[in-house]
Write an enzyme that holds these catalytic residues in place. Structure first.
Site, short mmCIF file in Angstrom:
data_model
loop_
_atom_site.label_atom_id
_atom_site.label_comp_id
_atom_site.label_asym_id
_atom_site.label_seq_id
_atom_site.Cartn_x
_atom_site.Cartn_y
_atom_site.Cartn_z
N HIS A 139 -11.40 2.02 -5.71
CA HIS A 139 -10.41 2.27 -4.66
C HIS A 139 -9.73 0.95 -4.31
O HIS A 139 -10.39 0.01 -3.86
CB HIS A 139 -11.09 2.86 -3.43
CG HIS A 139 -10.15 3.14 -2.30
ND1 HIS A 139 -9.11 4.04 -2.40
CD2 HIS A 139 -10.10 2.62 -1.04
CE1 HIS A 139 -8.46 4.07 -1.26
NE2 HIS A 139 -9.03 3.23 -0.42
N LYS A 160 -3.98 -2.14 2.72
CA LYS A 160 -3.80 -2.51 1.31
C LYS A 160 -2.42 -2.08 0.80
O LYS A 160 -1.70 -2.87 0.17
CB LYS A 160 -4.89 -1.86 0.45
CG LYS A 160 -6.30 -2.25 0.81
CD LYS A 160 -7.32 -1.66 -0.14
CE LYS A 160 -7.36 -0.14 -0.08
NZ LYS A 160 -7.81 0.36 1.23
N ASP A 178 -4.10 3.02 -4.60
CA ASP A 178 -5.17 3.95 -4.25
C ASP A 178 -6.30 3.98 -5.27
O ASP A 178 -7.44 3.72 -4.94
CB ASP A 178 -4.63 5.36 -4.00
CG ASP A 178 -5.67 6.25 -3.33
OD1 ASP A 178 -6.31 5.77 -2.38
OD2 ASP A 178 -5.85 7.39 -3.77
N ARG A 244 -13.44 -22.06 4.66
CA ARG A 244 -12.20 -22.71 5.09
C ARG A 244 -11.76 -23.79 4.11
O ARG A 244 -10.67 -24.35 4.27
CB ARG A 244 -12.38 -23.31 6.48
CG ARG A 244 -12.73 -22.24 7.53
CD ARG A 244 -12.83 -22.82 8.92
NE ARG A 244 -11.54 -23.33 9.39
CZ ARG A 244 -11.34 -23.83 10.61
NH1 ARG A 244 -12.36 -23.87 11.47
NH2 ARG A 244 -10.16 -24.27 10.95
#
Length: 316
Positions: A139, A160, A178, A244
């Site tokens: 997915h 998304k 999808d 980071r």
């Protein structure tokens, strides 16, 4: 086990039938490899891979034409008695009547191709490798961003499709929304494609189904794409430690292949399209040998070393 119908191969490779009366509808190809039966034409049938696609090139053809009639009958009858899915003659070479006769007797389809032997072999193997590769469905959304295949995954409703839509507006290309069909075509390469049902469509909550190809043109979509980078979207959590610097790569695994993965926290105000673009370009830059995080780390280490040297000099 995955298979490809011979009918699809004939259509894809534009093969001309030499035995049109033989029904090929039920014939399946289950191996991406091909075989050139040179040794078999010479009479050596040990370890003969008869279930593969058989290809006759110029060398095999010349050898066949120089055989005596008695030898032809002996070799042709034995060669064509095996369960061969089909035989393709390249370079528009035409088999003799005796070969066609034995092929018809044994229901072995014969075809002819205009392509050179090497070109036909390379294209057939490449195509079959994709079609017969191990496949899973995940997915997510797959987009071609600056030539890098970016697979965007995350929970339903996290954004998304909206990120993909923004990327398409910025000139990038959609592969699938999808459902992403992932195929392992080699130990290093994963290929993503769209199911036929949902190809070129995007579902946007509140709007519905959007036909990307119709709205934005053929330049906004792509049939297949290597998967180079995975971006996992997740809701922002203040208690979670996020990377980071990016000194160490994180990976996710599909079908045994590792792919670089970035975990991106979602928060109001973050532009996902720009983040995806930056991640794709940064990944491409790393592949070209430049790692910005490593350069920064080396600068910091160099400055610390200089500071220690200066401190040591001050002590004296």
């Amino acid at each position: 086990m995955a298979s490809v119908s011979l009918t699809r191969i004939v259509e894809k490779m534009k093969l001309e039938p030499l035995t049109p009366d033989i029904d090929i509808k039920g014939i399946k190809i289950k191996q991406p490899d091909i075989n050139r039966p040179a040794l078999q034409l010479a009479g050596f049938f040990d370890h003969y891979e008869a279930t593969r696609l058989q290809i006759i090139g110029f060398v095999e053809y010349k050898y066949m034409m120089e055989m005596s009639e008695e030898r032809k009958k002996e070799i042709y009858s034995k060669l064509l008695s095996f369960p061969i899915p089909c035989i393709v003659f390249c370079r528009e070479l035409m088999p003799d009547e005796l070969f066609i006769e034995y092929a018809k007797q044994n229901n072995v389809p014969l075809f002819v191709s205009k392509k050179t032997t090497s070109a036909f072999m390379a294209e057939t193997i490449r195509w079959l490798n994709v079609k017969l590769a191990p496949c899973i469905s995940v997915h997510g959304v797959l987009v071609d961003v600056y030539g890098e295949g970016v697979l965007i995954v995350g929970e339903s409703g996290i954004g998304k499709s909206e990120a993909a839509l923004e990327l398409i507006k910025r000139g990038h290309r959609l592969v699938t929304d999808d459902v992403v069909e992932i195929r392992k075509v080699s130990e290093d390469t994963l290929i993503g494609t769209a199911p036929e049902t949902t190809k070129h469509f995007i579902e946007v909550r509140g709007i519905g189904i959007v036909d990307v190809k119709t709205l934005f043109g053929v330049s906004s979509v792509k049939e297949t794409q290597n998967i180079d980078l995975v971006i996992k979207l997740a809701d922002w959590n203040k208690d979670t430690e996020y990377d980071r610097l990016g000194l160490e790569e994180e990976y996710t695994e599909y079908l045994g292949n590792k792919v670089v993965c970035h975990n991106i926290p979602i928060r109001p105000g973050r532009n996902l399209a720009i983040i995806c673009e930056t991640a794709a370009v940064n990944h491409r830059q790393k592949k070209m040998g430049y790692n910005a995080a490593m350069v920064l780390y080396q600068r910091v280490q160099s400055n610390l070393a200089k500071k220690r040297e200066e401190d040591d000099e001050d002590e004296f």
